[in-house]
Design a protein around this motif. Structure first.
Motif, PDB file in Angstrom:
ATOM      1  N   ARG A  17     -61.009  12.865  25.158  1.00 23.76           N
ATOM      2  CA  ARG A  17     -60.265  12.912  26.332  1.00 23.76           C
ATOM      3  C   ARG A  17     -60.646  11.251  26.089  1.00 23.76           C
ATOM      4  O   ARG A  17     -60.234  10.103  24.775  1.00 23.76           O
ATOM      5  CB  ARG A  17     -61.784  13.460  26.976  1.00 23.76           C
ATOM      6  CG  ARG A  17     -61.551  14.993  26.774  1.00 23.76           C
ATOM      7  CD  ARG A  17     -61.699  14.745  28.871  1.00 23.76           C
ATOM      8  NE  ARG A  17     -61.210  16.427  29.101  1.00 23.76           N
ATOM      9  CZ  ARG A  17     -60.112  17.388  29.122  1.00 23.76           C
ATOM     10  NH1 ARG A  17     -59.011  16.695  28.848  1.00 23.76           N
ATOM     11  NH2 ARG A  17     -59.914  18.837  28.890  1.00 23.76           N
ATOM     12  N   THR A  44     -55.394  20.003  27.579  1.00 19.55           N
ATOM     13  CA  THR A  44     -56.369  20.507  29.095  1.00 19.55           C
ATOM     14  C   THR A  44     -56.463  19.784  30.647  1.00 19.55           C
ATOM     15  O   THR A  44     -57.232  18.554  30.296  1.00 19.55           O
ATOM     16  CB  THR A  44     -57.482  21.205  28.616  1.00 19.55           C
ATOM     17  OG1 THR A  44     -58.446  20.492  28.027  1.00 19.55           O
ATOM     18  CG2 THR A  44     -56.743  22.187  27.505  1.00 19.55           C
ATOM     19  N   ASP A  45     -56.868  19.967  30.665  1.00 21.77           N
ATOM     20  CA  ASP A  45     -56.926  18.883  32.068  1.00 21.77           C
ATOM     21  C   ASP A  45     -58.362  19.377  32.335  1.00 21.77           C
ATOM     22  O   ASP A  45     -59.086  20.099  32.446  1.00 21.77           O
ATOM     23  CB  ASP A  45     -56.338  20.072  33.893  1.00 21.77           C
ATOM     24  CG  ASP A  45     -56.103  19.078  34.462  1.00 21.77           C
ATOM     25  OD1 ASP A  45     -56.531  17.553  34.495  1.00 21.77           O
ATOM     26  OD2 ASP A  45     -55.441  19.411  36.203  1.00 21.77           O
ATOM     27  N   THR A  46     -59.062  18.549  33.391  1.00 29.79           N
ATOM     28  CA  THR A  46     -60.442  18.665  33.542  1.00 29.79           C
ATOM     29  C   THR A  46     -60.469  17.330  35.250  1.00 29.79           C
ATOM     30  O   THR A  46     -59.192  16.740  35.455  1.00 29.79           O
ATOM     31  CB  THR A  46     -61.181  17.422  32.570  1.00 29.79           C
ATOM     32  OG1 THR A  46     -62.209  16.767  32.756  1.00 29.79           O
ATOM     33  CG2 THR A  46     -60.529  15.373  32.220  1.00 29.79           C
ATOM     34  N   HIS A  50     -58.414  10.092  38.644  1.00 31.34           N
ATOM     35  CA  HIS A  50     -57.089   9.299  37.923  1.00 31.34           C
ATOM     36  C   HIS A  50     -56.547   8.298  38.068  1.00 31.34           C
ATOM     37  O   HIS A  50     -56.074   7.416  37.214  1.00 31.34           O
ATOM     38  CB  HIS A  50     -55.605   9.849  38.259  1.00 31.34           C
ATOM     39  CG  HIS A  50     -56.100  11.979  38.510  1.00 31.34           C
ATOM     40  ND1 HIS A  50     -56.483  12.732  36.893  1.00 31.34           N
ATOM     41  CD2 HIS A  50     -55.734  12.440  39.369  1.00 31.34           C
ATOM     42  CE1 HIS A  50     -55.917  14.166  37.303  1.00 31.34           C
ATOM     43  NE2 HIS A  50     -55.805  13.933  38.164  1.00 31.34           N
ATOM     44  N   ARG A 106     -51.987  11.922  35.179  1.00 33.12           N
ATOM     45  CA  ARG A 106     -52.615  13.310  35.192  1.00 33.12           C
ATOM     46  C   ARG A 106     -53.559  12.842  34.333  1.00 33.12           C
ATOM     47  O   ARG A 106     -53.139  12.651  32.598  1.00 33.12           O
ATOM     48  CB  ARG A 106     -52.170  14.037  35.029  1.00 33.12           C
ATOM     49  CG  ARG A 106     -51.720  14.744  36.633  1.00 33.12           C
ATOM     50  CD  ARG A 106     -52.700  14.818  37.624  1.00 33.12           C
ATOM     51  NE  ARG A 106     -53.483  16.174  37.084  1.00 33.12           N
ATOM     52  CZ  ARG A 106     -52.730  17.920  37.486  1.00 33.12           C
ATOM     53  NH1 ARG A 106     -51.558  17.796  37.990  1.00 33.12           N
ATOM     54  NH2 ARG A 106     -53.258  18.957  37.031  1.00 33.12           N
ATOM     55  N   ARG A 107     -54.215  13.390  33.400  1.00 36.12           N
ATOM     56  CA  ARG A 107     -55.630  13.466  32.558  1.00 36.12           C
ATOM     57  C   ARG A 107     -54.540  14.276  31.559  1.00 36.12           C
ATOM     58  O   ARG A 107     -54.745  14.005  30.463  1.00 36.12           O
ATOM     59  CB  ARG A 107     -56.971  13.893  32.984  1.00 36.12           C
ATOM     60  CG  ARG A 107     -57.884  13.539  33.603  1.00 36.12           C
ATOM     61  CD  ARG A 107     -57.763  12.040  33.037  1.00 36.12           C
ATOM     62  NE  ARG A 107     -58.931  11.951  31.935  1.00 36.12           N
ATOM     63  CZ  ARG A 107     -60.353  12.207  31.690  1.00 36.12           C
ATOM     64  NH1 ARG A 107     -60.796  11.976  32.651  1.00 36.12           N
ATOM     65  NH2 ARG A 107     -61.029  12.183  30.747  1.00 36.12           N
ATOM     66  N   THR A 108     -53.734  15.327  31.813  1.00 34.13           N
ATOM     67  CA  THR A 108     -52.600  16.397  31.113  1.00 34.13           C
ATOM     68  C   THR A 108     -51.639  15.201  29.871  1.00 34.13           C
ATOM     69  O   THR A 108     -51.098  15.750  29.006  1.00 34.13           O
ATOM     70  CB  THR A 108     -52.423  17.225  31.869  1.00 34.13           C
ATOM     71  OG1 THR A 108     -51.646  16.517  33.030  1.00 34.13           O
ATOM     72  CG2 THR A 108     -53.111  18.436  32.275  1.00 34.13           C
ATOM     73  N   CYS A 223     -53.567  13.203  44.133  1.00 32.32           N
ATOM     74  CA  CYS A 223     -55.037  13.766  44.289  1.00 32.32           C
ATOM     75  C   CYS A 223     -55.496  13.551  45.171  1.00 32.32           C
ATOM     76  O   CYS A 223     -55.560  12.473  46.073  1.00 32.32           O
ATOM     77  CB  CYS A 223     -55.430  13.253  42.871  1.00 32.32           C
ATOM     78  SG  CYS A 223     -56.919  13.638  42.917  1.00 32.32           S
TER      79      CYS A 223
END
Length: 395
Positions: A17, A44-46, A50, A106-108, A223
């Protein structure tokens, strides 16, 4: 992205990550042979707030990645709004130190971009690998990792293993990394995403015993989070989770609760029960830690990603110095730990106090100013040349 399940490298990075991918990218750009492993697939999301602070955006700009973040549709944040009920303030985000605005990808988007750039720089990537332990040499130094890759045993070797595998780090556990500082507070948080809200910048809300935020991110989504003392989370969990979020948000932001009710849900509601912050030793014989694996503080400070990118820079500089022979690796890693801890001291203390919810509005305002001062020191350090800058803590 996938590499053979065994080999020898200069550095192994466990965790792909933002902290691990950034560290691997910087090391690979410096010419080191790097392997990154992670149990999850790319993109993948987490759970995350953000929000990047100025130091985080600065790092992305320095690394040549900010344009890609913007091109992914990440909205510019040009104002930060603080609402304390009795009074409110809006602070403009002025362009400075090469940072035109703030961003909350976004983490994606962010994690995948960093990993792609690590691979482009020459890092080897092995996903779907569950690391379970480390190898030691005859002197007791960590010299590799072991685990499972689907149904196969996985081994890889290097003179340095970097644990970037989060708060519950396997690497930290198996090397016995000591905890050097523990926080006394843990705040619980409900998170979700909604659409239909205008981008009015970062919006933070505080009331006695409650906090909330609205953070514009990719895809027209915002968010939304609402926090409370961890002791109250168990009660709220028995409710419908979306209603629990709405109720918690209304306690912190009664004037904005109608906005949330009118917004369109754009994802599930997820809860974080709260874990006290901690700082672990950052290095030992053959190993180092970065990101939440080495330093975790309550998400209410909205500084975790910025801290991960900051420490990736500090650690990578130290590893390159030690690997290149300009100084012993132990000396270089000790400098990384010292700088990480000095930069983190005020951030950790202030965030822990905010997470306690044991404050009135005047006190939380003072704590937020302390956070801001510590963040300003990060920017000054990162713009002045990390390895030689000194840190002066504020009272």
């Amino acid at each position: 992205m996938h590499s053979p399940s065994a080999g020898r490298y200069d550095v192994l990075v466990v965790g792909a990550r933002c902290a691990g991918a950034a560290t691997a990218m910087l090391l690979a750009r410096s010419g080191l042979r790097v392997l990154v492993v992670d149990r999850a697939e790319s993109g993948t999301d987490t759970l995350s707030t953000h929000a990047l602070m100025r130091a985080g955006v600065l790092q992305l700009a320095k690394w040549g990645l900010l344009e890609s973040i913007i091109a992914a549709g990440t909205p510019a944040i040009t104002h930060t709004h603080f609402d304390y009920g009795t009074h409110a303030a809006t602070v403009p985000i002025r362009a400075a130190a090469g940072v035109p605005a703030l961003y909350a990808p976004r983490r994606t988007v962010l994690d995948a971009l960093l990993l792609d750039k690590a691979a482009a720089a020459g890092a080897h990537i092995a996903l779907g690998v569950n690391v379970t332990g480390v190898h030691h040499d005859r002197l007791g130094r960590v010299c590799g990792i072991t685990g499972r890759e689907r149904r196969n045993v996985f081994h890889a070797y290097a003179p340095l293993v970097v644990g970037a595998d989060g708060l519950r780090s396997t690497i930290a556990e198996v090397v016995g990394a000591p905890v050097t500082r523990r926080g006394g507070s843990a705040g619980a948080v409900w998170y979700s995403y909604v659409t239909g809200l205008a981008n009015e910048g970062y919006r933070w809300f505080y009331r006695p015993g409650a906090a909330a935020g609205l953070i514009p991110t990719n895809g027209g989504a915002t968010c939304v989070f609402a926090g409370m003392p961890a002791s109250l989370f168990g009660v709220s969990r028995v409710q419908d989770h979306r209603q629990a979020l709405a109720d918690a948000f209304a306690r912190a932001a009664p004037n904005a609760s109608a906005e949330l009710r009118s917004a369109v849900p754009a994802g599930p509601v997820r809860g974080w029960p709260g874990v006290p912050g901690l700082i672990r030793a950052a290095h030992g014989p053959g190993w180092a830690l970065v990101g939440d694996a080495g330093y975790f503080k309550d998400p209410l400070g909205t500084h975790g990603i910025t801290q991960a990118l900051r420490d990736a820079q500090l650690l990578a500089e130290s590893i390159v110095a030690g690997h290149g022979g300009s100084e012993p690796i132990e000396t270089a890693l000790a400098r990384y730990e010292r700088m990480r801890d000095e930069l983190s001291a005020d951030l950790f203390t202030a965030t822990d106090a905010i997470a306690s919810y044991d404050w009135d509005l005047r006190e939380v305002h003072r704590l937020l100013r302390r956070l801001s001062g510590a963040m300003g020191q990060e920017v000054e350090l990162l713009t002045s040349g990390c390895a030689t800058a000194s840190v002066v803590r504020t009272a």
